[in-house]
Design a protein around this motif. Structure first.
Motif, mmCIF file in Angstrom:
data_model
loop_
_atom_site.group_PDB
_atom_site.id
_atom_site.type_symbol
_atom_site.label_atom_id
_atom_site.label_comp_id
_atom_site.label_asym_id
_atom_site.label_seq_id
_atom_site.Cartn_x
_atom_site.Cartn_y
_atom_site.Cartn_z
ATOM 1 N N MET A 1 39.416 45.396 29.410
ATOM 2 C CA MET A 1 39.795 44.210 30.168
ATOM 3 C C MET A 1 38.560 43.329 30.350
ATOM 4 N N LYS A 2 38.814 42.041 30.443
ATOM 5 C CA LYS A 2 37.749 41.074 30.688
ATOM 6 C C LYS A 2 37.652 40.801 32.182
ATOM 7 N N ARG A 3 36.454 40.621 32.645
ATOM 8 C CA ARG A 3 36.250 40.283 34.049
ATOM 9 C C ARG A 3 36.699 38.836 34.276
ATOM 10 N N TYR A 4 37.475 38.627 35.331
ATOM 11 C CA TYR A 4 37.953 37.291 35.679
ATOM 12 C C TYR A 4 36.798 36.495 36.271
ATOM 13 N N GLY A 5 36.654 35.230 35.866
ATOM 14 C CA GLY A 5 35.544 34.379 36.277
ATOM 15 C C GLY A 5 35.419 34.148 37.773
ATOM 16 N N ASN A 6 36.539 33.999 38.467
ATOM 17 C CA ASN A 6 36.541 33.855 39.921
ATOM 18 C C ASN A 6 35.583 32.764 40.399
ATOM 19 N N LYS A 7 35.742 31.557 39.899
ATOM 20 C CA LYS A 7 34.846 30.453 40.239
ATOM 21 C C LYS A 7 34.826 30.120 41.724
ATOM 22 N N ASN A 8 35.920 30.368 42.417
ATOM 23 C CA ASN A 8 35.975 30.070 43.847
ATOM 24 C C ASN A 8 35.428 31.201 44.710
ATOM 25 N N GLY A 9 35.241 32.366 44.116
ATOM 26 C CA GLY A 9 34.649 33.482 44.830
ATOM 27 C C GLY A 9 35.568 34.296 45.713
ATOM 28 N N ASN A 10 36.843 33.966 45.781
ATOM 29 C CA ASN A 10 37.741 34.703 46.667
ATOM 30 C C ASN A 10 39.043 35.121 45.986
ATOM 31 N N ALA A 11 39.025 35.276 44.690
ATOM 32 C CA ALA A 11 40.238 35.585 43.939
ATOM 33 C C ALA A 11 40.676 37.031 44.122
ATOM 34 N N GLY A 12 41.978 37.235 44.094
ATOM 35 C CA GLY A 12 42.531 38.573 44.136
ATOM 36 C C GLY A 12 42.471 39.255 42.785
ATOM 37 N N VAL A 13 42.457 38.473 41.706
ATOM 38 C CA VAL A 13 42.373 39.015 40.352
ATOM 39 C C VAL A 13 40.902 39.311 40.041
ATOM 40 N N VAL A 14 40.640 40.513 39.521
ATOM 41 C CA VAL A 14 39.270 40.849 39.147
ATOM 42 C C VAL A 14 39.083 41.019 37.641
ATOM 43 N N ALA A 15 40.184 41.328 36.923
ATOM 44 C CA ALA A 15 40.092 41.500 35.473
ATOM 45 C C ALA A 15 41.446 41.219 34.835
ATOM 46 N N TYR A 16 41.395 40.897 33.529
ATOM 47 C CA TYR A 16 42.631 40.594 32.810
ATOM 48 C C TYR A 16 42.510 40.985 31.345
ATOM 49 N N GLU A 17 43.652 41.124 30.719
ATOM 50 C CA GLU A 17 43.738 41.385 29.286
ATOM 51 C C GLU A 17 44.940 40.615 28.769
ATOM 52 N N THR A 18 44.784 39.936 27.649
ATOM 53 C CA THR A 18 45.899 39.172 27.100
ATOM 54 C C THR A 18 46.305 39.719 25.741
ATOM 55 N N GLY A 19 47.568 39.500 25.434
ATOM 56 C CA GLY A 19 48.129 39.832 24.131
ATOM 57 C C GLY A 19 49.035 38.699 23.702
ATOM 58 N N LYS A 20 49.710 38.879 22.604
ATOM 59 C CA LYS A 20 50.556 37.812 22.060
ATOM 60 C C LYS A 20 51.587 37.315 23.075
ATOM 61 N N ASP A 21 52.243 38.237 23.776
ATOM 62 C CA ASP A 21 53.327 37.828 24.674
ATOM 63 C C ASP A 21 53.195 38.430 26.076
ATOM 64 N N PHE A 22 51.959 38.756 26.476
ATOM 65 C CA PHE A 22 51.769 39.348 27.800
ATOM 66 C C PHE A 22 50.373 39.050 28.351
ATOM 67 N N ILE A 23 50.230 39.321 29.627
ATOM 68 C CA ILE A 23 48.928 39.339 30.280
ATOM 69 C C ILE A 23 48.946 40.490 31.281
ATOM 70 N N LYS A 24 47.875 41.246 31.306
ATOM 71 C CA LYS A 24 47.729 42.351 32.257
ATOM 72 C C LYS A 24 46.683 41.934 33.277
ATOM 73 N N LEU A 25 46.959 42.216 34.533
ATOM 74 C CA LEU A 25 46.050 41.828 35.607
ATOM 75 C C LEU A 25 45.685 43.018 36.473
ATOM 76 N N LEU A 26 44.419 43.081 36.833
ATOM 77 C CA LEU A 26 43.931 44.053 37.805
ATOM 78 C C LEU A 26 43.542 43.266 39.044
ATOM 79 N N PHE A 27 44.138 43.621 40.178
ATOM 80 C CA PHE A 27 43.873 42.939 41.434
ATOM 81 C C PHE A 27 42.848 43.710 42.258
ATOM 82 N N ARG A 28 42.093 43.002 43.047
ATOM 83 C CA ARG A 28 41.027 43.571 43.869
ATOM 84 C C ARG A 28 41.531 44.696 44.773
ATOM 85 N N ASP A 29 42.674 44.521 45.368
ATOM 86 C CA ASP A 29 43.170 45.483 46.351
ATOM 87 C C ASP A 29 44.229 46.440 45.797
#
Length: 73
Positions: A1-29
């Motif tokens: 998974m790639k680390r999410y940029g979180n430009k605002n510094g308070n995002a719940g998403v910390v990492a993501y992975e993309t594919g042709k027809d999906f996205i996977k998300l890892l949330f902080r909590d």
């Protein structure tokens, strides 16, 4: 998974992975990865989420407002 940029510094998403027809998300909590697909959340939503993930801004807000419970697993 790639680390999410979180430009605002308070995002719940910390990492993501993309594919042709999906996205996977890892949330902080959360310990598990959430998979959002074109089938569960719609093609336009998935494409938007991919763009937001790459830009590092706005993804958590978009998920909360538009696709919160539309994950596969």
């Amino acid at each position: 998974m790639k680390r999410y940029g979180n430009k605002n510094g308070n995002a719940g998403v910390v990492a993501y992975e993309t594919g042709k027809d999906f996205i996977k998300l890892l949330f902080r909590d959360r310990a598990e990865v959430y998979t959002y697909s074109e089938l569960s959340a719609g093609k336009s939503n998935i494409e938007r989420m991919k763009r937001l993930a790459q830009s590092g801004e706005g993804l958590t807000t978009f998920v909360t407002r538009n696709v919160h419970d539309k994950y596969e697993k």
